[in-house]
Design an enzyme around this catalytic site. Sequence first.
Site, PDB file in Angstrom:
ATOM      1  N   HIS A  37     -86.889 -31.696-105.466  1.00 60.84           N
ATOM      2  CA  HIS A  37     -85.739 -32.499-105.894  1.00 60.84           C
ATOM      3  C   HIS A  37     -85.566 -32.409-107.405  1.00 60.84           C
ATOM      4  O   HIS A  37     -86.551 -32.296-108.132  1.00 60.84           O
ATOM      5  CB  HIS A  37     -85.931 -33.959-105.479  1.00 60.84           C
ATOM      6  N   VAL A  44     -78.568 -38.678-103.587  1.00 62.59           N
ATOM      7  CA  VAL A  44     -78.794 -37.799-102.448  1.00 62.59           C
ATOM      8  C   VAL A  44     -80.286 -37.667-102.164  1.00 62.59           C
ATOM      9  O   VAL A  44     -80.735 -37.752-101.010  1.00 62.59           O
ATOM     10  CB  VAL A  44     -78.153 -36.412-102.686  1.00 62.59           C
ATOM     11  N   CYS A  45     -81.068 -37.471-103.220  1.00 65.11           N
ATOM     12  CA  CYS A  45     -82.513 -37.294-103.052  1.00 65.11           C
ATOM     13  C   CYS A  45     -83.169 -38.536-102.463  1.00 65.11           C
ATOM     14  O   CYS A  45     -84.123 -38.434-101.681  1.00 65.11           O
ATOM     15  CB  CYS A  45     -83.156 -36.954-104.390  1.00 65.11           C
ATOM     16  N   THR A  46     -82.679 -39.708-102.830  1.00 68.36           N
ATOM     17  CA  THR A  46     -83.244 -40.941-102.286  1.00 68.36           C
ATOM     18  C   THR A  46     -83.048 -41.004-100.777  1.00 68.36           C
ATOM     19  O   THR A  46     -83.958 -41.382-100.028  1.00 68.36           O
ATOM     20  CB  THR A  46     -82.610 -42.167-102.961  1.00 68.36           C
ATOM     21  N   PHE A  49     -85.545 -38.334 -99.185  1.00 65.74           N
ATOM     22  CA  PHE A  49     -86.928 -38.801 -99.102  1.00 65.74           C
ATOM     23  C   PHE A  49     -87.069 -39.852 -98.005  1.00 65.74           C
ATOM     24  O   PHE A  49     -88.079 -39.900 -97.304  1.00 65.74           O
ATOM     25  CB  PHE A  49     -87.373 -39.373-100.451  1.00 65.74           C
TER      26      PHE A  49
END
Length: 216
Positions: A37, A44-46, A49
């Site tokens: 990431h 988006v990354c949250t 994950f």
Amino acid sequence: MSLRINAVVPDFEAETSQGPIRFHEWIGDSWAILFSHPKDFTPVCTTEFGAVAKLSAEWKKRGTKVIGVSVDGVEDHKRWGNDIQTVSGSEVDFPIIADDGLTVSKLYDMLPEDAYLPDGRTPADSATVRSVFIIGPDKQLKLSMTYPMTVGRNFAEILRALDALQTTSKHGVATPADWTVGQDVIIPPSVSNEDAKQKYGEYETVLPYLRKTPLR
């Protein structure tokens, strides 16, 4: 040079949210997924994950370890974990590599060798760090994919691809488009009709080079 399928992936030492690791030693005899990431505390990354955290039982069922990598430090990773749990309702039980020195990003060709990221860098500075690597117990790269910053990855597809990789590795077959566990597999063209019948029993010949059979 980018990593190629069946190449042994680079080994490295790194600090993670769960303590220091040496990558090959951490993989051990398991399958592994390294997913990267561009920065912590990004939208988006949250969600991604969170998707990985929700699939914790599925990774374990397949004997697969997952590990994230982001270009921020350990303390940021730990604080970010609270946000991920808030969004997903699942605890982050996998390590996140602190790649603030870009060592892993460069080893795995996620950034140019001469990349320079200033202090206070934004996600745009590390935009290419959006990759997935599926690695076998032999430490060889089995699959890789890279996404742009704006498109969230489909972890159901990554799970499906992992199933296909484990199936083809174990049984010496191939899988057709959109294959899922339980569906017919493809007999490799290198296997003669006689050997195919002996090994797989009855099979369907769709085309001379396309033969399908259920796994028994």
